[in-house]
Every structure is written in structure tokens, then in C-alpha cells.
Write an enzyme that holds these catalytic residues in place. Structure first.
Site, PDB file in Angstrom:
ATOM      1  N   GLY A 218       0.823  -1.214   0.000  1.00 58.24           N
ATOM      2  CA  GLY A 218       0.000   0.000   0.000  1.00 58.24           C
ATOM      3  C   GLY A 218       0.849   1.253   0.000  1.00 58.24           C
ATOM      4  O   GLY A 218       1.818   1.358  -0.768  1.00 58.24           O
ATOM      5  N   GLY A 221       4.626   1.383   0.104  1.00 59.56           N
ATOM      6  CA  GLY A 221       5.397   1.230  -1.118  1.00 59.56           C
ATOM      7  C   GLY A 221       5.916  -0.169  -1.374  1.00 59.56           C
ATOM      8  O   GLY A 221       5.350  -1.146  -0.883  1.00 59.56           O
ATOM      9  N   GLY A 247      -2.028  -2.960  -7.625  1.00 63.37           N
ATOM     10  CA  GLY A 247      -1.021  -4.020  -7.685  1.00 63.37           C
ATOM     11  C   GLY A 247      -0.832  -4.523  -9.115  1.00 63.37           C
ATOM     12  O   GLY A 247       0.287  -4.890  -9.508  1.00 63.37           O
ATOM     13  N   ASP A 248      -1.914  -4.555  -9.889  1.00 64.80           N
ATOM     14  CA  ASP A 248      -1.809  -5.005 -11.281  1.00 64.80           C
ATOM     15  C   ASP A 248      -1.020  -4.000 -12.113  1.00 64.80           C
ATOM     16  O   ASP A 248      -0.270  -4.380 -13.023  1.00 64.80           O
ATOM     17  CB  ASP A 248      -3.210  -5.208 -11.878  1.00 64.80           C
ATOM     18  CG  ASP A 248      -4.043  -6.184 -11.047  1.00 64.80           C
ATOM     19  OD1 ASP A 248      -3.454  -7.081 -10.411  1.00 64.80           O
ATOM     20  OD2 ASP A 248      -5.278  -6.044 -11.038  1.00 64.80           O
TER      21      ASP A 248
END
Lengths: 303, 303
Positions: A218, A221, A247-248
Site C-alpha cells: 500500500g 510502497g 497491484g496489477d
């Protein structure tokens, strides 16, 4: 003379038709009339493909699609212009339903279709054909029922033996088995990694894989643990928006960096910036180009 | 020589793909993994067709179906062996999702597809073709967006002019407009009728239509108000089970009785018995044959 393979091949073995139902308020045990339905091709690997496509990178989405719902997913992806070559299965691709009220979303995830061994074997053959045209392979998301638990291990070994680096982003036993096959980069988030290795340390992680591991956490980092070094990079501050799909976007940046043999510090800066730009966009699989450019500068200064 | 028309034609203008998601407990703003999905062709008119088909009566299901979801509904109906001749539309047939936990069901109903005037007009032509082969027509359920509010009025007049009696079962403005066209029998439930005519009395109801009205009121049973008489019939006691679809079973009995010109008292007994037998069956559109036979005797003795 044969053209240099340059496609980033994104594998999505358990894609979904994502349905969003807006309602005023979800009241259990009542009936809700949904005013409008939005539907979208879903799955982490498809989001990676979308981000790369939006970046102008050559990409090919592959994986498993079946039944009427699979045809709808294929149609939606085609309408977005994302190049795709999926393997058909007899089972019906799953749906997810997100009921969104004024407070938050409530999710209902159908199970994936059961994939028989013969259909998995047919996909592996298809995947081997695609490897010859691939610069990088990404393996993202969950496995549908019926697939061997080391399915990502099988694909990782096939790509690695052909000299094509692999990025893996999954969870649970599929993550454990995949890590063992040594993808160039594995990208779990902090909670997925902790579920696999409670109280993990760098040594324990290096014992699980020959490759690098990038842990996303998150606003804290990214942390990259390579076989012989460690790197960290965080966004300069929190970004307002929708973290789904961030995240993708990180995975997309890492895949492109793998192809370009980008060194770790600038690679992490790029992944942080693209992840933050995805948070700033309301839709998973999209990113805000202005935030991306701004974050490249500000994250670059701080990492 | 032309064969006597004997088909009961059931019209379903707003069918649905009904999805059922079992979960342990619905928790708002959480994600639920659904263990299994059951899907079924849904809509009041399709339940009427199923009940008539199970009774061995010649039936033809018609209405509007479109898009990939419409094809799935057509396939499910075909697998059940219910004869059908639907008119294709460009919009996608709606879905309903019922999340069933240990306590009760929570429903999410998609809006129906918007039907353009040309597609409605094409259906009316198709309907006129079917009338020549129909002994009775049933018009059941809601209207999808885009249809004229007197759509059931249009179909009622077309059938009535051809000498084919109509059974209407709907609610709201579609019920008001349909009633005015004088279906042979209109079958609202007590709350649908009260929503239209608060504090209704027999005189007010007779002023709305030339036909008979059969009001269903759960365990209180049926009340028939014809232009010149009144009849009542109730089941001998409450029946345990699922009341969803009981009204559709009543409608099926009334439609068959219309065809056979059954007199009111035995017609109401049949409708009460078939409705109770539908409650005793867990699935809408099905009934318990043993309960049906038993109720024919016991309701017959009490009505």
C-alpha cells in the site's frame, strides 16, 4: 530473418465477468432493484494487459475462457482493443458481482469452472506456442478448480527454459509452488506473503525462490528482495482513489522493466508511480497519465 | 381440415436468468466466496409454462429474449423440454441474483433491456401469428423498459378479437392498462391490487374491467369477482414450503380452466390446490403432485 519476440504475454487462468450493481443501501433479506448494470472483463492478468496496452506496449492476453460468460468476456476485451488469444474450455467462466452502496462494495464471487486435465494440457501446448513470440510472461491471479496446484510452476519452467523471464502474482499454495520454480520476479502483496510465510524475513524468502520478490504494501510502497540485494521505494504521500488494480499496474511496470532489463532502483520508481497512478483512476486496469508522470518525478527524487 | 387450436400460449416479456448464490451469512461490505451457483430460466410466465407442461398440457412459451443471457435462458428452457418460440431482441435479457444465507434470501434484480419500438412491433406480429394456434393466452409479469405501458392491453385486444381468452397477471400501471382491455381473467395478488386501488371494493373493481378478477391472498385463498357473481375458496390450512411461484401455479390452473370452460367453483378449487402444491415444492414453477391430489379433495370439500 525472424523478428525479435517482443510481446508481453499475460496469462489469466481464472478470468471473470465482473458485474457492478449500484444500489442505495444493501439491506440483507430484502429485494433490491438495480438501476443499471456495468460489466467488465475481470481478472488480475487482464488488468495487467490493459495497463500495458494503454502504455502502448505490445501485449497478448491469454488464458482460459469458456461458456456464454467466457464469450462475453472475450467480446468485452475485444471492444477494448486488447489483443487476445485465449484457449476455450467447456466450463463456464465465472462471474463476480459487486453490489456498491453509498458506503462500500459487497462482493459475491462465483467459483471458477472446473478445468479437466485435457483442457489444461491443451492450454500448456498453446502457451508453449506463444512463448516463442514472448519477451516476458506474466502469470497473475487465482487458479480455477481442477488445475494442478503447481500450474504456475509448470508455466514458469516452460518459459524460463525458453529464456523468457516470468513475473508471478498470485497467493496461497499457487504462490508457494510458483515461487519454487524461480520466476524472475514474484510480486505478492504484504498480506499474501504473510499468509504464506508468517513472520517472514529476507533469508526465509530467499530460501523459497531463486528469483527476486517485490512485496507491495500500500502506501508503504514496494520492497524488492533480490538474490543479492534489497531495494525500497514508496510514493511521496498517500494518493486518493480506488486501490483496486494498483497491484496489477505495479505488475505491468515490473513486466515491462523485465523486458527492458531496467535496473532495480528506476524499475521500482516506475512501479510505484504506475501503481499510484492506478489508484488515482476509478477503474481497475486503468491509470491516470498525469499522476503517472508527476509520480515518476516525485517518487524518483525520494527513492 | 384445420386442427382445433389447443395450445396455451404463455407470454413473458421480461424473462430473467435467475442466479442463486448460497453463502453462510451475508455480511454487507465484505466479499463472499460463493461455493456453487445454480441458474434457472426465470419469470412468472415461464413458471406458468413449466407448470402446464408438467401437467401434460400443450403449451408454448413466447416473449422477448436477447443477448448472451437470453441465449442461456433459451438453452435452459429447452433443456427442460418446454416448447418455446421467443422473439429475439438486441438488448440483453436481465439477470436476477438471489443470495441465500441461513436466514433468508437477498435479491438483486437487474433492470430489463430497453426494447425499441420496432422490436415490440415485431413481437406483436409474432404474437398475432401464434394466436391462430392458441386456445388461451397468459400475459404474466413485468414489462421491460421501452414497451408501451398498455402493452398487455394491445395483446389482450388482439387475442380477444380473435376469440382467444386472456389471463393477465401483472402489477402497477401495466395492470391498470391491461384490466381496461378486458382480459377474461385478471389475477393480481392482494397487495398488487391494493397498490392499484387502495380500499378497493367489488364495485370499484368491476368498474375497471369487463372480465373476471381473481385475487390471491396467501393462506386466505382466492376470491373471484366476476361481472355478476362472487366466489371464494381457501386451502384447508397453511402449507409448509416456499410460496414463490404459488401464484404462477394458480395462474396455470386458471388458464387451463379458461380453455376447458370450467365453472367457477371447481375452477377455484383447482387453482387453490395447484397453488398449495406449488408451495409444497421447493422450486418456483414446480408443484408436488401428491399434495395437488390431496388438496383437490380437501379444498373441494371446503369450498
Amino acid at each position: 530473418m525472424r523478428r525479435k519476440p517482443d510481446m508481453i504475454v499475460t496469462v489469466t487462468l481464472n478470468p471473470a465477468l465482473d458485474l457492478t450493481y449500484p444500489v442505495d443501501a444493501l439491506v440483507p433479506h430484502h429485494t433490491h432493484r438495480v438501476s443499471a448494470v456495468s460489466q467488465r472483463a475481470g481478472g488480475k492478468g487482464l488488468n495487467v494487459a490493459r495497463v500495458l496496452h494503454a502504455l502502448g506496449e505490445p501485449v497478448l492476453a491469454t488464458g482460459l475462457l469458456g461458456g456464454p460468460t467466457g464469450s462475453v468476456v472475450a467480446g468485452l476485451l475485444d471492444a477494448e482493443g486488447v489483443p487476445a488469444s485465449f484457449s476455450r474450455i467447456t466450463g463456464d467462466t465465472r462471474r463476480t458481482v459487486a453490489v456498491v452502496d453509498r458506503e462500500d462494495a459487497t462482493g459475491f464471487w462465483e467459483p471458477g469452472p472446473v478445468v479437466p486435465a485435457a483442457e489444461w494440457s491443451r492450454f500448456v501446448d498453446h502457451f508453449r506456442d506463444l512463448i516463442g513470440r514472448a519477451s516476458v510472461v506474466t502469470l497473475c491471479g487465482s487458479l480455477p478448480p481442477g488445475l494442478p496446484i503447481d500450474a504456475y510452476g509448470v508455466l514458469t519452467r516452460a518459459a524460463t527454459e525458453a529464456g523468457v523471464p516470468v513475473l508471478l502474482d498470485t497467493s496461497g499454495p499457487a504462490l508457494r509452488e510458483g515461487l519454487a520454480a524461480g520466476p524472475a520476479v514474484t510480486k505478492p502483496n504484504a498480506s499474501e506473503l504473510s499468509a504464506l510465510l508468517p513472520n517472514w524475513d529476507v533469508g526465509a524468502l530467499r530460501a523459497l525462490t531463486n528469483g527476486a520478490v517485490v512485496v507491495t504494501d500500500g502506501v508503504a510502497g514496494l520492497r524488492a528482495i533480490t538474490p543479492d540485494a534489497e531495494f525500497r521505494c514508496a510514493p511521496p504521500g498517500p494518493v486518493a482513489g480506488n486501490p483496486t488494480g494498483a497491484g496489477d499496474a505495479c505488475a505491468a511496470a515490473l513486466a515491462r522493466g523485465l523486458r527492458d532489463r531496467t535496473a532495480w532502483p528506476p524499475l521500482l520508481v516506475d512501479a510505484v508511480a504506475l501503481g499510484a497512478a492506478a489508484v488515482a483512476s476509478p477503474v481497475a486496469g486503468a491509470f491516470d497519465p498525469a499522476v503517472y508522470q508527476q509520480m515518476l518525478v516525485s517518487a524518483g527524487a525520494g527513492c
